[in-house]
Enzyme design. Structure first.
Site, PDB file in Angstrom:
ATOM      1  N   CYS A 128     -51.071 -54.274  30.165  1.00  0.00           N
ATOM      2  CA  CYS A 128     -50.704 -55.287  29.062  1.00  0.00           C
ATOM      3  C   CYS A 128     -52.076 -55.933  28.473  1.00  0.00           C
ATOM      4  CB  CYS A 128     -50.053 -56.291  29.582  1.00  0.00           C
ATOM      5  SG  CYS A 128     -50.291 -57.132  31.539  1.00  0.00           S
ATOM      6  N   HIS A 240     -51.201 -63.613  27.684  1.00  0.00           N
ATOM      7  CA  HIS A 240     -52.609 -63.357  28.301  1.00  0.00           C
ATOM      8  C   HIS A 240     -53.594 -63.709  27.122  1.00  0.00           C
ATOM      9  CE1 HIS A 240     -50.937 -61.653  31.626  1.00  0.00           C
ATOM     10  NE2 HIS A 240     -51.242 -60.445  31.521  1.00  0.00           N
TER      11      HIS A 240
HETATM   12  N1  LIG Z   1     -44.978 -58.468  33.894  1.00  0.00           N
HETATM   13  C1  LIG Z   1     -45.769 -58.122  32.697  1.00  0.00           C
HETATM   14  O1  LIG Z   1     -46.430 -58.881  32.099  1.00  0.00           O
HETATM   15  C2  LIG Z   1     -45.986 -56.750  32.622  1.00  0.00           C
HETATM   16  C3  LIG Z   1     -46.730 -56.271  31.640  1.00  0.00           C
HETATM   17  C4  LIG Z   1     -46.864 -54.662  31.292  1.00  0.00           C
HETATM   18  C5  LIG Z   1     -46.433 -53.915  32.136  1.00  0.00           C
HETATM   19  N2  LIG Z   1     -45.689 -54.478  33.173  1.00  0.00           N
HETATM   20  C6  LIG Z   1     -45.199 -53.210  34.383  1.00  0.00           C
HETATM   21  O2  LIG Z   1     -43.531 -53.180  34.096  1.00  0.00           O
HETATM   22  C7  LIG Z   1     -43.069 -53.018  35.334  1.00  0.00           C
HETATM   23  C8  LIG Z   1     -42.181 -54.087  35.436  1.00  0.00           C
HETATM   24  O3  LIG Z   1     -42.681 -55.269  35.763  1.00  0.00           O
HETATM   25  P1  LIG Z   1     -42.015 -56.674  35.575  1.00  0.00           P
HETATM   26  O4  LIG Z   1     -43.066 -57.782  35.491  1.00  0.00           O
HETATM   27  O5  LIG Z   1     -40.775 -56.611  34.768  1.00  0.00           O
HETATM   28  O6  LIG Z   1     -41.525 -56.694  37.228  1.00  0.00           O
HETATM   29  P2  LIG Z   1     -40.319 -57.661  37.933  1.00  0.00           P
HETATM   30  O7  LIG Z   1     -40.046 -58.668  37.164  1.00  0.00           O
HETATM   31  O8  LIG Z   1     -40.924 -57.699  39.271  1.00  0.00           O
HETATM   32  O9  LIG Z   1     -38.951 -56.673  37.905  1.00  0.00           O
HETATM   33  C9  LIG Z   1     -39.076 -55.260  38.630  1.00  0.00           C
HETATM   34  C10 LIG Z   1     -37.884 -54.911  37.914  1.00  0.00           C
HETATM   35  O10 LIG Z   1     -38.031 -53.357  38.734  1.00  0.00           O
HETATM   36  C11 LIG Z   1     -36.822 -53.018  39.543  1.00  0.00           C
HETATM   37  N3  LIG Z   1     -37.007 -52.306  40.644  1.00  0.00           N
HETATM   38  C12 LIG Z   1     -37.706 -52.309  41.727  1.00  0.00           C
HETATM   39  N4  LIG Z   1     -37.496 -51.301  42.532  1.00  0.00           N
HETATM   40  C13 LIG Z   1     -36.615 -50.633  42.235  1.00  0.00           C
HETATM   41  C14 LIG Z   1     -36.161 -49.309  42.441  1.00  0.00           C
HETATM   42  N5  LIG Z   1     -36.367 -48.806  43.709  1.00  0.00           N
HETATM   43  N6  LIG Z   1     -35.085 -48.936  41.548  1.00  0.00           N
HETATM   44  C15 LIG Z   1     -34.704 -49.253  40.485  1.00  0.00           C
HETATM   45  N7  LIG Z   1     -35.236 -50.545  40.185  1.00  0.00           N
HETATM   46  C16 LIG Z   1     -36.085 -51.072  40.806  1.00  0.00           C
HETATM   47  C17 LIG Z   1     -36.299 -54.421  39.902  1.00  0.00           C
HETATM   48  O11 LIG Z   1     -34.787 -54.296  39.924  1.00  0.00           O
HETATM   49  P3  LIG Z   1     -34.184 -55.185  41.242  1.00  0.00           P
HETATM   50  O12 LIG Z   1     -33.912 -56.790  40.750  1.00  0.00           O
HETATM   51  O13 LIG Z   1     -32.839 -54.591  41.410  1.00  0.00           O
HETATM   52  O14 LIG Z   1     -35.140 -55.019  42.292  1.00  0.00           O
HETATM   53  C18 LIG Z   1     -36.536 -55.300  38.616  1.00  0.00           C
HETATM   54  O15 LIG Z   1     -35.647 -55.228  37.419  1.00  0.00           O
HETATM   55  C19 LIG Z   1     -44.178 -52.933  36.262  1.00  0.00           C
HETATM   56  O16 LIG Z   1     -44.483 -51.768  36.556  1.00  0.00           O
HETATM   57  C20 LIG Z   1     -45.069 -53.610  35.863  1.00  0.00           C
HETATM   58  O17 LIG Z   1     -46.521 -53.057  36.250  1.00  0.00           O
HETATM   59  C21 LIG Z   1     -45.411 -55.696  33.556  1.00  0.00           C
END
Ligand SMILES: NC(=O)c1ccc[n+]([C@@H]2O[C@H](COP(=O)([O-])OP(=O)(O)OC[C@H]3O[C@@H](n4cnc5c(N)ncnc54)[C@H](OP(=O)(O)O)[C@@H]3O)[C@@H](O)[C@H]2O)c1
Length: 333
Positions: A128, A240
């Site tokens: 990001c 950010h």
């Molecule tokens: N937040 C940001 O600003 C941001 C920015 C850029 C990129 N990202 C990337 O985007 C991705 C998600 O980030 P997030 O911020 O949305 O995280 P988050 O809020 O912690 O959500 C994680 C998601 O992944 C799912 N998940 C985890 N383990 C899983 C599995 N084994 N099988 C299927 N689903 C699974 C979770 O589902 P459950 O609820 O069922 O566990 C949840 O829906 C990460 O790789 C992160 O690095 C995030």
């Protein structure tokens, strides 16, 4: 298109659902996947109630054309084969494949056409902090080549996912109630603090987040540009901010730089210090663009330029960028 979202319950997954509706994304069917934790929960999208399915190895992705995957690097690595084996394009938000040679790393404003060459059917969405920076760098680089970049980031709690945002909100309530603060997600208390530590430390003293800014910028811009970053977590909820210094081949006046930013795709210039107008995360959460302001000459370098850059990292830094890649592919089809 038949599409899927993996990680639908997460911060990025929820933003993807909002954006699909807001942008009237042309899909025929939508399926939602998650882990056993969210499997069975439901979300209403375009008036249709959808149930989250548990992501498993097998043939669940047969018939799906495109999958937005936002479930962490481990999940992406484990399930990439399952997701792509029947021909689905996987747009991956994690760091799992970003630096792989046969996986394009795409920010549509900068290198959209890279998405057309994807031997493994995987397209990676950059980190990001890198996405918002390269959108701004592209505007300047088109006018005068950038030799090197110094950047200090001010990253919000939600960059660590939905639970990061919750931890900061909980700390606010606990502090008001005079209770002991819960510290789980971040290395230290975030409330009333700034933490110069995002992701793990590497051998050279930089964190992985800082090295992502170095490596991913070079790949996206297809350039030998040097990037030195300090990434810092701050107690904002969303969006950010970045203080960026660039060294240019040909020095630019602030007027030329402002004109370049104002004309660039995906950038809004807010730069009126006389009226206290500059980009701030509190007011830019939920917005699409990358916002630039405080454009000024670098006093320490005659070829330098300084500016301030803010963007909603869950939107442009993740969900929106992924959807813009998909929209680009759709237009090219
Ligand atoms: N937040 C940001 O600003 C941001 C920015 C850029 C990129 N990202 C990337 O985007 C991705 C998600 O980030 P997030 O911020 O949305 O995280 P988050 O809020 O912690 O959500 C994680 C998601 O992944 C799912 N998940 C985890 N383990 C899983 C599995 N084994 N099988 C299927 N689903 C699974 C979770 O589902 P459950 O609820 O069922 O566990 C949840 O829906 C990460 O790789 C992160 O690095 C995030």
């Amino acid at each position: 298109m038949n599409i899927a979202i993996v990680g639908a319950s997460g911060a990025v997954g929820q933003e993807l659902l909002r954006l699909l509706q807001e942008r009237n994304f042309p899909y025929q069917s939508l399926r939602l996947f998650g882990s056993s934790r969210s499997a069975g929960s439901t979300y209403t999208v375009r008036g249709e109630e959808l149930t989250v399915q548990e992501l498993r190895e097998g043939d669940d992705f047969a018939g799906i054309d495109l999958a937005f995957v936002s479930a962490g690097a481990g999940t992406s690595l484990r399930f990439a084969e399952t997701i792509t084996k029947h021909g689905a394009i996987m747009i991956d938000n994690s760091s799992a494949f970003r630096m792989e040679k046969d996986v394009p790393l795409v920010v549509p404003e900068v290198n959209a056409s890279a998405a057309l060459h994807r031997p493994r059917n995987i397209i990676a969405n950059p980190n990001c902090t890198t996405i918002q920076m390269v959108v701004a760098l592209k505007a300047i680089n088109d006018v005068s080549r950038i030799r090197r970049v110094h950047v200090a980031t001010y990253q919000s709690a939600s960059g660590a996912g939905a639970s990061g945002m919750e931890e900061l909100e909980t700390q606010v309530k606990q502090c008001a109630a005079g209770e002991e603060l819960t510290v789980q997600k971040f290395a230290h208390q975030l409330l009333y603090n700034v933490i110069p530590h995002i992701d793990v430390f590497t051998d050279n003293g930089y964190t992985k987040e800082e090295m992502k800014m170095y490596n991913e910028t070079r790949k996206i811009m297809d350039s030998d540009i040097e990037v030195s970053a300090t990434c810092v977590r701050v107690p904002t909820l969303r969006a950010h901010s970045e203080a960026i210094w660039v060294e240019l081949e040909r020095p630019l006046s602030t007027q030329e730089a402002r004109e370049a930013f104002a004309a660039a795709e995906g950038i809004t210039l807010i730069d009126n210090p006389a009226n206290n107008e500059y980009p701030m995360p509190l007011y830019l959460s939920g917005k699409d663009d990358v916002y630039v302001g405080r454009v000024r000459q670098d006093l320490a370098n005659p070829h330098g330029l300084s500016f301030w850059c803010v963007s909603d990292q869950i939107r442009k830094g993740a969900a929106l960028n992924a959807i813009q890649i998909a929209e680009y592919l759709y237009r090219q089809a």
